[in-house]
Write an enzyme that holds these catalytic residues in place. Structure first.
Site, PDB file in Angstrom:
ATOM      1  N   CYS A  80       0.835  -1.205   0.000  1.00 53.24           N
ATOM      2  CA  CYS A  80       0.000   0.000   0.000  1.00 53.24           C
ATOM      3  C   CYS A  80       0.874   1.262   0.000  1.00 53.24           C
ATOM      4  CB  CYS A  80      -0.985  -0.036   1.162  1.00 53.24           C
ATOM      5  SG  CYS A  80      -2.316   1.184   1.018  1.00 53.24           S
ATOM      6  N   HIS A 184      -3.835  -5.008  -0.161  1.00 51.93           N
ATOM      7  CA  HIS A 184      -3.321  -5.496   1.122  1.00 51.93           C
ATOM      8  C   HIS A 184      -3.345  -7.026   1.135  1.00 51.93           C
ATOM      9  CE1 HIS A 184      -3.028  -1.761   3.492  1.00 51.93           C
ATOM     10  NE2 HIS A 184      -3.984  -1.337   2.679  1.00 51.93           N
ATOM     11  N   GLU A 186      -2.214  -8.926   3.397  1.00 49.62           N
ATOM     12  CA  GLU A 186      -2.501  -9.384   4.767  1.00 49.62           C
ATOM     13  C   GLU A 186      -3.985  -9.299   5.105  1.00 49.62           C
ATOM     14  OE1 GLU A 186      -2.437  -5.029   5.234  1.00 49.62           O
ATOM     15  OE2 GLU A 186      -1.398  -6.479   3.978  1.00 49.62           O
TER      16      GLU A 186
END
Length: 202
Positions: A80, A184, A186
């Site tokens: 990001c 993202h 994650e």
């Protein structure tokens, strides 16, 4: 494999750490240049403003070591804002410089028809599905985004994937052993964990 996770006092540090743990890796938190010694991989997570990221990396003395790490083509993963900061500048924080790894700017979504920030699951258009980093990824994978700005590198050959949100924007870049995503991983459940694992194993 010794993985460094850059801690500049912001970002989605714990979420990235948890994802790394889930695929079998234990990262070392890095907040000082001296802690880079002995690392094999470096990850720069990011949530928040471009300017804050720039100021904190410079204040902690990490900006130049990151530039040197990337110049040496050591494995680097940006997430990001960790992708955006690789550009020269951003419309979000015009007075704060990026790391300038790549020529280009970070631009804001402009269309009045779009909800800003861009938030949610969207499909990628991957340039080279045979790239080892996408080894376990379907042809049109969906990943999770949350951002109001996107990187626009001058050299389009480094763009590894794009996403359509009013414009066909840069969703991932790759050069050598550098890889960075606007989405993202994650927060992208199993697919995101696979991308991180494939990067580390590439």
């Amino acid at each position: 494999m010794n993985i460094g996770l850059i801690d500049y006092g912001a970002g989605n540090l714990r979420s990235v750490e948890t994802t790394l743990n889930s695929v079998g890796f234990q990262p070392r938190l890095i907040s000082d240049p001296n802690q880079l010694e002995g690392l094999s991989h470096l990850i720069l997570p990011g949530v928040g403003a471009f300017g804050d990221c720039s100021r904190k990396l410079h204040a902690q003395g990490l900006a130049d070591p990151i530039r040197e790490w990337i110049a040496a083509d050591k494995p680097f993963f940006g997430i990001c804002v960790g992708l955006q900061i690789l550009m020269e500048s951003s419309e979000e924080s015009p007075s704060e410089p990026g790391l300038g790894i790549f020529k280009g700017k970070v631009k804001r979504f402009q269309s009045e028809d779009l909800k800003i920030p861009h938030m949610g699951w969207n499909p990628l258009k991957v340039k080279d599905i045979n790239n080892p980093i996408w080894a376990d990824i379907p042809e049109r994978p969906h990943f999770y985004f949350v951002h109001s700005y996107y990187a626009q590198p001058e050299d389009e050959s480094i763009i590894a994937a794009t996403c359509d949100y009013g414009v066909d924007f840069c969703a991932a870049i790759q050069r050598g052993r550098l890889f960075a995503t606007q989405f993202h991983p994650e927060k992208s459940q199993a697919l995101g964990a696979r991308v991180i694992k494939d990067f580390l194993n590439a």
